[in-house]
Design a protein around this motif. Structure first.
Motif, PDB file in Angstrom:
ATOM      1  N   GLY A 152      19.279  53.747  49.955  1.00 53.37           N
ATOM      2  CA  GLY A 152      20.209  52.867  50.291  1.00 53.37           C
ATOM      3  C   GLY A 152      20.515  51.919  49.025  1.00 53.37           C
ATOM      4  O   GLY A 152      21.646  51.530  48.760  1.00 53.37           O
ATOM      5  N   ALA A 153      19.436  51.390  48.538  1.00 49.39           N
ATOM      6  CA  ALA A 153      19.544  50.222  47.418  1.00 49.39           C
ATOM      7  C   ALA A 153      20.166  50.909  45.992  1.00 49.39           C
ATOM      8  O   ALA A 153      20.826  50.209  45.620  1.00 49.39           O
ATOM      9  N   VAL A 154      19.759  52.017  45.884  1.00 51.18           N
ATOM     10  CA  VAL A 154      20.231  52.689  44.844  1.00 51.18           C
ATOM     11  C   VAL A 154      21.879  53.172  44.895  1.00 51.18           C
ATOM     12  O   VAL A 154      22.329  52.995  43.813  1.00 51.18           O
ATOM     13  N   GLY A 155      22.259  53.525  46.120  1.00 59.79           N
ATOM     14  CA  GLY A 155      23.584  53.937  46.340  1.00 59.79           C
ATOM     15  C   GLY A 155      24.745  52.911  46.582  1.00 59.79           C
ATOM     16  O   GLY A 155      25.721  52.837  46.232  1.00 59.79           O
ATOM     17  N   ALA A 156      24.081  51.687  46.905  1.00 62.47           N
ATOM     18  CA  ALA A 156      24.963  50.491  47.480  1.00 62.47           C
ATOM     19  C   ALA A 156      25.767  50.022  46.277  1.00 62.47           C
ATOM     20  O   ALA A 156      26.778  49.788  46.723  1.00 62.47           O
ATOM     21  N   PRO A 157      25.194  49.818  45.266  1.00 68.92           N
ATOM     22  CA  PRO A 157      26.427  49.202  44.190  1.00 68.92           C
ATOM     23  C   PRO A 157      27.755  49.783  44.095  1.00 68.92           C
ATOM     24  O   PRO A 157      28.645  49.418  43.647  1.00 68.92           O
ATOM     25  N   GLY A 158      27.657  51.301  44.010  1.00 65.61           N
ATOM     26  CA  GLY A 158      28.933  51.958  43.999  1.00 65.61           C
ATOM     27  C   GLY A 158      30.054  51.465  44.943  1.00 65.61           C
ATOM     28  O   GLY A 158      31.134  51.511  44.825  1.00 65.61           O
ATOM     29  N   VAL A 159      29.423  51.130  46.146  1.00 63.70           N
ATOM     30  CA  VAL A 159      30.564  50.811  47.203  1.00 63.70           C
ATOM     31  C   VAL A 159      30.953  49.153  46.966  1.00 63.70           C
ATOM     32  O   VAL A 159      31.882  48.954  47.364  1.00 63.70           O
ATOM     33  N   LEU A 160      30.076  48.627  46.235  1.00 65.12           N
ATOM     34  CA  LEU A 160      30.321  47.080  45.886  1.00 65.12           C
ATOM     35  C   LEU A 160      31.389  46.888  44.733  1.00 65.12           C
ATOM     36  O   LEU A 160      31.761  45.718  44.468  1.00 65.12           O
ATOM     37  N   ILE A 161      31.461  47.831  43.927  1.00 66.42           N
ATOM     38  CA  ILE A 161      32.312  47.395  42.622  1.00 66.42           C
ATOM     39  C   ILE A 161      33.641  46.857  42.901  1.00 66.42           C
ATOM     40  O   ILE A 161      33.938  45.855  42.410  1.00 66.42           O
ATOM     41  N   ALA A 162      34.455  47.533  43.799  1.00 69.88           N
ATOM     42  CA  ALA A 162      35.969  47.055  44.149  1.00 69.88           C
ATOM     43  C   ALA A 162      35.711  45.661  44.693  1.00 69.88           C
ATOM     44  O   ALA A 162      36.315  44.710  44.146  1.00 69.88           O
ATOM     45  N   PRO A 163      34.913  45.345  45.558  1.00 67.07           N
ATOM     46  CA  PRO A 163      34.969  44.236  46.182  1.00 67.07           C
ATOM     47  C   PRO A 163      34.368  43.042  45.310  1.00 67.07           C
ATOM     48  O   PRO A 163      34.988  41.801  45.426  1.00 67.07           O
ATOM     49  N   LEU A 164      33.631  43.378  44.348  1.00 65.68           N
ATOM     50  CA  LEU A 164      33.149  42.615  43.319  1.00 65.68           C
ATOM     51  C   LEU A 164      34.058  41.990  42.252  1.00 65.68           C
ATOM     52  O   LEU A 164      34.277  40.668  41.786  1.00 65.68           O
ATOM     53  N   GLU A 165      35.123  43.021  41.977  1.00 66.15           N
ATOM     54  CA  GLU A 165      36.036  42.983  41.244  1.00 66.15           C
ATOM     55  C   GLU A 165      37.167  41.992  41.748  1.00 66.15           C
ATOM     56  O   GLU A 165      37.666  41.006  41.103  1.00 66.15           O
ATOM     57  N   ARG A 166      37.333  42.204  42.978  1.00 72.32           N
ATOM     58  CA  ARG A 166      38.521  41.274  43.840  1.00 72.32           C
ATOM     59  C   ARG A 166      37.577  39.918  44.079  1.00 72.32           C
ATOM     60  O   ARG A 166      38.593  38.897  43.848  1.00 72.32           O
ATOM     61  N   GLU A 167      36.497  39.814  44.279  1.00 70.07           N
ATOM     62  CA  GLU A 167      35.853  38.296  44.521  1.00 70.07           C
ATOM     63  C   GLU A 167      35.907  37.614  43.678  1.00 70.07           C
ATOM     64  O   GLU A 167      36.096  36.287  43.451  1.00 70.07           O
ATOM     65  N   PHE A 168      35.172  38.160  42.460  1.00 71.64           N
ATOM     66  CA  PHE A 168      34.785  37.335  41.513  1.00 71.64           C
ATOM     67  C   PHE A 168      35.737  37.580  40.006  1.00 71.64           C
ATOM     68  O   PHE A 168      35.413  36.888  38.994  1.00 71.64           O
ATOM     69  N   SER A 169      36.587  38.577  40.148  1.00 73.63           N
ATOM     70  CA  SER A 169      37.516  38.840  38.815  1.00 73.63           C
ATOM     71  C   SER A 169      36.901  39.265  37.806  1.00 73.63           C
ATOM     72  O   SER A 169      36.939  39.006  36.584  1.00 73.63           O
ATOM     73  N   TRP A 170      35.646  39.930  38.103  1.00 75.07           N
ATOM     74  CA  TRP A 170      35.009  40.408  36.832  1.00 75.07           C
ATOM     75  C   TRP A 170      35.379  41.885  36.529  1.00 75.07           C
ATOM     76  O   TRP A 170      36.187  42.559  37.359  1.00 75.07           O
TER      77      TRP A 170
END
Length: 169
Positions: free
Chosen positions: A32-50
């Motif tokens: 779960g920890a290995v695969g989780a970041p793939g789901v988080l890419i778009a939300p991190l882009e939106r939230e932090f403008s990274w």
């Protein structure tokens, strides 16, 4: 009367099955920890403008450490024992995930998901399942290895939809 041994000393259940069950759960969480970041890419882009490239570089570090830790994990398991190495790995994963709740800068992502989670997941990887299967089983080694290998897919099957649901909310 114990589940493992009866009063006359005959074993009802091989203790290795308990070890295999704990290993299954450990590998489930790791997957779960290995695969989780793939789901988080778009939300991190939106939230932090990274930038996508910056986020992907942290995930690339995690993946690189995941792969490179295999030989070291084997040496650590032989030297310190499977239980200690798996315990340290789970603590690293938990610290990396917990630290990510407080991240506000891209270097936090690089540190927590790139390095800390990368090291933790690399310490377990597939090596943990193979080590448990070969140390505890002879007759059912293939079955146990298959079950422990399935924990990786199961972990992603369980955690990724849950994480995607949480990120939508």
């Amino acid at each position: 009367m114990s589940l493992i041994a009866t009063a006359d000393g005959k074993n009802r259940m091989h203790y290795g099955w308990i070890v295999a069950a704990v290993t299954f759960l450990t590998m489930l969480v790791t997957a779960g920890a290995v695969g989780a970041p793939g789901v988080l890419i778009a939300p991190l882009e939106r939230e932090f403008s990274w930038a996508n490239a910056d986020i992907s570089s942290a995930l690339a570090i995690r993946l690189m450490l995941f792969g490179l830790m295999g030989p070291f994990a084997a040496a650590f398991m032989n030297r310190f024992g499977v239980r200690r190495v798996a315990g340290v790995a789970l603590v690293l994963i938990a610290c990396g995930v917990a630290g990510s709740f407080a991240m506000t800068r891209i270097w936090h992502l690089l540190l927590f998901w790139g390095h800390v989670v990368g090291l933790g997941t690399g310490l377990t990887a597939m090596l943990l399942g193979a080590t448990v299967a070969t140390r505890w089983f002879v007759a059912r080694r293939g079955l146990v290895l298959g079950l422990l290998t399935a924990s990786t897919a199961t972990g992603q099957l369980v955690f990724l939809p849950l994480l995607a649901w949480l990120t939508d909310r």
